[in-house]
Write a protein that holds these residues in place. Structure first.
Motif, PDB file in Angstrom:
ATOM      1  N   ARG A  28       0.868  -1.022   0.011  1.00 38.93           N
ATOM      2  CA  ARG A  28      -0.177   0.077  -0.135  1.00 38.93           C
ATOM      3  C   ARG A  28       0.692   1.058   0.126  1.00 38.93           C
ATOM      4  O   ARG A  28       2.049   1.290   0.396  1.00 38.93           O
ATOM      5  CB  ARG A  28      -0.758   0.147   1.422  1.00 38.93           C
ATOM      6  CG  ARG A  28      -1.933  -1.052   1.142  1.00 38.93           C
ATOM      7  CD  ARG A  28      -2.893  -0.863   0.153  1.00 38.93           C
ATOM      8  NE  ARG A  28      -4.128  -1.791   0.626  1.00 38.93           N
ATOM      9  CZ  ARG A  28      -5.343  -1.568   0.019  1.00 38.93           C
ATOM     10  NH1 ARG A  28      -5.430  -0.585  -1.087  1.00 38.93           N
ATOM     11  NH2 ARG A  28      -6.245  -2.599   0.022  1.00 38.93           N
ATOM     12  N   TRP A  32      -1.998   5.883   1.995  1.00 39.04           N
ATOM     13  CA  TRP A  32      -2.993   4.862   2.652  1.00 39.04           C
ATOM     14  C   TRP A  32      -2.835   4.580   3.983  1.00 39.04           C
ATOM     15  O   TRP A  32      -3.978   4.593   4.751  1.00 39.04           O
ATOM     16  CB  TRP A  32      -3.141   3.765   1.548  1.00 39.04           C
ATOM     17  CG  TRP A  32      -4.007   2.792   1.755  1.00 39.04           C
ATOM     18  CD1 TRP A  32      -5.442   2.678   1.201  1.00 39.04           C
ATOM     19  CD2 TRP A  32      -4.252   1.658   2.447  1.00 39.04           C
ATOM     20  NE1 TRP A  32      -6.251   1.934   1.563  1.00 39.04           N
ATOM     21  CE2 TRP A  32      -5.521   0.850   2.663  1.00 39.04           C
ATOM     22  CE3 TRP A  32      -3.351   0.997   3.816  1.00 39.04           C
ATOM     23  CZ2 TRP A  32      -5.871  -0.101   3.459  1.00 39.04           C
ATOM     24  CZ3 TRP A  32      -3.776   0.064   4.324  1.00 39.04           C
ATOM     25  CH2 TRP A  32      -5.007  -0.648   4.174  1.00 39.04           C
ATOM     26  N   LYS A  36      -5.359   5.345   7.086  1.00 40.76           N
ATOM     27  CA  LYS A  36      -5.918   4.234   7.972  1.00 40.76           C
ATOM     28  C   LYS A  36      -5.653   4.479   9.316  1.00 40.76           C
ATOM     29  O   LYS A  36      -6.369   4.177  10.177  1.00 40.76           O
ATOM     30  CB  LYS A  36      -5.571   2.919   7.273  1.00 40.76           C
ATOM     31  CG  LYS A  36      -6.182   2.441   6.191  1.00 40.76           C
ATOM     32  CD  LYS A  36      -7.590   2.141   6.249  1.00 40.76           C
ATOM     33  CE  LYS A  36      -8.361   1.826   4.935  1.00 40.76           C
ATOM     34  NZ  LYS A  36      -9.935   1.668   4.900  1.00 40.76           N
TER      35      LYS A  36
END
Length: 85
Positions: A28, A32, A36
């Protein structure tokens, strides 16, 4: 595609290296992983604050346990555990 906003943050080099290693490991992007992490933190913090507020509201309504009742409960649990040994 949903609308997003760019933010900046300052990270220590060691934390940045860990972030990059994690992002690479899970395939990722750095962005990202950071999004998160922020999402998880915000959700957990809001849940925690709601929990605290629920306790304050309960106390404001007089829904309290006395010290004596708490000690009696603890002693009963302690005796019960000792008897099970």
């Amino acid at each position: 595609m949903s609308k997003t906003t760019v933010i900046t943050a300052r990270l220590e080099p060691e934390l940045l290296a860990k972030l990059d290693a994690l992002a690479s490991e899970i395939d990722r992007s750095r962005a990202w992983v950071v999004a998160k992490a922020v999402q998880r933190y915000v959700e957990e913090e809001l849940e925690y604050r709601a929990f605290i507020q629920a306790g304050i509201d309960s106390a404001d309504r007089g829904e309290l346990v006395s010290q004596e009742d708490m000690e009696a409960w603890f002693e009963a649990r302690h005796r019960q555990a000792a008897a099970a040994e």
